[in-house]
Write a protein that holds these residues in place. Structure first.
Motif, mmCIF file in Angstrom:
data_model
loop_
_atom_site.group_PDB
_atom_site.id
_atom_site.type_symbol
_atom_site.label_atom_id
_atom_site.label_comp_id
_atom_site.label_asym_id
_atom_site.label_seq_id
_atom_site.Cartn_x
_atom_site.Cartn_y
_atom_site.Cartn_z
ATOM 1 N N UNK A 1 33.797 -10.554 -44.697
ATOM 2 C CA UNK A 1 35.021 -10.517 -43.904
ATOM 3 C C UNK A 1 36.126 -9.882 -44.744
ATOM 4 N N UNK A 2 36.969 -9.069 -44.104
ATOM 5 C CA UNK A 2 38.041 -8.361 -44.814
ATOM 6 C C UNK A 2 39.413 -8.893 -44.421
ATOM 7 N N UNK A 3 40.270 -9.101 -45.440
ATOM 8 C CA UNK A 3 41.695 -9.377 -45.214
ATOM 9 C C UNK A 3 42.447 -8.112 -45.585
ATOM 10 N N UNK B 1 21.067 -19.513 -29.687
ATOM 11 C CA UNK B 1 20.612 -20.322 -30.821
ATOM 12 C C UNK B 1 21.717 -20.353 -31.873
ATOM 13 N N UNK B 2 21.904 -21.515 -32.488
ATOM 14 C CA UNK B 2 22.888 -21.606 -33.566
ATOM 15 C C UNK B 2 22.333 -20.921 -34.807
ATOM 16 N N UNK B 3 23.093 -19.956 -35.332
ATOM 17 C CA UNK B 3 22.748 -19.280 -36.583
ATOM 18 C C UNK B 3 23.775 -19.712 -37.621
ATOM 19 N N UNK B 4 23.318 -20.205 -38.761
ATOM 20 C CA UNK B 4 24.234 -20.597 -39.835
ATOM 21 C C UNK B 4 24.521 -19.385 -40.700
ATOM 22 N N UNK B 5 25.815 -19.186 -41.008
ATOM 23 C CA UNK B 5 26.179 -18.057 -41.862
ATOM 24 C C UNK B 5 27.093 -18.551 -42.987
ATOM 25 N N UNK B 6 27.183 -17.759 -44.046
ATOM 26 C CA UNK B 6 28.226 -17.981 -45.042
ATOM 27 C C UNK B 6 28.981 -16.654 -45.159
ATOM 28 N N UNK B 7 30.282 -16.729 -44.914
ATOM 29 C CA UNK B 7 31.126 -15.528 -44.887
ATOM 30 C C UNK B 7 31.836 -15.358 -46.225
ATOM 31 N N UNK B 8 31.603 -14.228 -46.873
ATOM 32 C CA UNK B 8 32.286 -13.908 -48.130
ATOM 33 C C UNK B 8 33.517 -13.068 -47.792
ATOM 34 N N UNK B 9 34.695 -13.593 -48.161
ATOM 35 C CA UNK B 9 35.953 -12.968 -47.744
ATOM 36 C C UNK B 9 36.557 -12.199 -48.923
ATOM 37 N N UNK B 10 36.989 -10.979 -48.649
ATOM 38 C CA UNK B 10 37.606 -10.123 -49.667
ATOM 39 C C UNK B 10 38.968 -9.638 -49.175
ATOM 40 N N UNK B 11 39.943 -9.601 -50.082
ATOM 41 C CA UNK B 11 41.220 -8.955 -49.787
ATOM 42 C C UNK B 11 41.054 -7.472 -50.106
ATOM 43 N N UNK B 12 41.471 -6.616 -49.169
ATOM 44 C CA UNK B 12 41.251 -5.172 -49.313
ATOM 45 C C UNK B 12 42.595 -4.462 -49.321
ATOM 46 N N UNK B 13 42.816 -3.653 -50.351
ATOM 47 C CA UNK B 13 44.051 -2.852 -50.403
ATOM 48 C C UNK B 13 43.747 -1.458 -49.883
ATOM 49 N N UNK B 14 44.575 -1.010 -48.958
ATOM 50 C CA UNK B 14 44.385 0.355 -48.464
ATOM 51 C C UNK B 14 45.699 1.112 -48.612
ATOM 52 N N UNK B 15 45.608 2.448 -48.762
ATOM 53 C CA UNK B 15 46.840 3.207 -48.911
ATOM 54 C C UNK B 15 47.075 4.148 -47.735
ATOM 55 N N UNK B 16 46.126 4.165 -46.787
ATOM 56 C CA UNK B 16 46.323 5.045 -45.636
ATOM 57 C C UNK B 16 46.106 4.260 -44.344
ATOM 58 N N UNK B 17 47.217 3.973 -43.667
ATOM 59 C CA UNK B 17 47.142 3.200 -42.422
ATOM 60 C C UNK B 17 47.044 4.127 -41.204
ATOM 61 N N UNK B 18 47.238 5.438 -41.454
ATOM 62 C CA UNK B 18 47.283 6.395 -40.334
ATOM 63 C C UNK B 18 45.889 6.646 -39.748
ATOM 64 N N UNK B 19 44.870 6.565 -40.609
ATOM 65 C CA UNK B 19 43.523 6.963 -40.174
ATOM 66 C C UNK B 19 42.701 5.812 -39.600
ATOM 67 N N UNK B 20 43.319 4.624 -39.445
ATOM 68 C CA UNK B 20 42.541 3.490 -38.932
ATOM 69 C C UNK B 20 42.183 3.751 -37.469
ATOM 70 N N UNK B 21 40.890 3.673 -37.180
ATOM 71 C CA UNK B 21 40.415 3.906 -35.806
ATOM 72 C C UNK B 21 39.349 2.878 -35.487
ATOM 73 N N UNK B 22 39.488 2.156 -34.359
ATOM 74 C CA UNK B 22 38.433 1.204 -34.001
ATOM 75 C C UNK B 22 37.178 1.913 -33.493
ATOM 76 N N UNK B 23 36.028 1.481 -33.979
ATOM 77 C CA UNK B 23 34.743 2.062 -33.589
ATOM 78 C C UNK B 23 33.746 0.935 -33.456
#
Ligand SMILES: [Zn+2]
Length: 172
Positions: free
Chosen positions: A46-48, A117-139
């Motif tokens: 997971x990304x912050x 069905x219940x699937x158990x997960x463990x989510x590893x969370x990372x803080x992410x630094x980005x320098x370009x917010x212009x190119x963000x596109x949902x896909x």
């Protein structure tokens, strides 16, 4: 539909004999051929991502479960991948983001309903630094994104327990 795993593991995937499910250690065992399978937690990432106002990027899910609900970007770790590689792959696939720096935030246990069905997960969370917010596109499996002050996020809008827990850590 009963979503507990013991209702979905009845026959051996190797020899097709009836087997038994141990609900204590979440394992399936075949008495006939000895096949023994553990339902270990699936690894996910997971990304912050914050903008310069300290607002957090939330994605809008484009797939079930919880189509249209708010989520954090990320996904499952593929076999053979490490968590960092999976995070970078998911961010590129989902949002066209290539972070310049990532740092580990923590891990959170989650339950995910998939194929009834219940699937158990463990989510590893990372803080992410980005320098370009212009190119963000949902896909891919997200259909949009928004930046929100973590204190203004209504936890009732977030379907996943692990994501709620992450956001609770960010709220003051
Ligand atoms: Zn068997």
């Amino acid at each position: 539909m009963n979503t507990k795993p013991e209702n979905h593991y009845k026959y051996c995937p190797r020899c097709s004999s009836k087997g038994s499910f141990n609900n204590t250690d979440l394992s399936f065992k075949c008495e006939n051929c000895g096949f023994h399978f553990f339902l270990n937690s699936a690894a996910a990432v997971t990304a912050l991502i914050f903008n310069n106002k300290g607002e957090l990027l939330l994605s809008t899910r484009g797939i079930e479960p919880f189509l249209g609900k708010l989520d954090l970007p990320g996904g499952f770790v593929d076999p053979g991948e490490n968590a960092e590689t999976a995070l970078l792959r998911e961010l590129k696939e989902e949002l066209n983001i290539e972070p310049k720096h990532i740092s580990y935030f923590g891990s959170f246990a989650n339950q995910y309903l998939f194929s009834d069905t219940i699937v158990h997960t463990v989510d590893f969370v990372f803080t992410c630094e980005i320098d370009n917010y212009e190119n963000i596109e949902p896909h891919d499996d997200i259909m949009g994104f928004t930046f929100v002050n973590p204190n203004n996020i209504d936890l009732n809008d977030i379907p996943f327990e692990s994501v709620k827990n992450v956001i609770k850590h960010l709220q003051k």
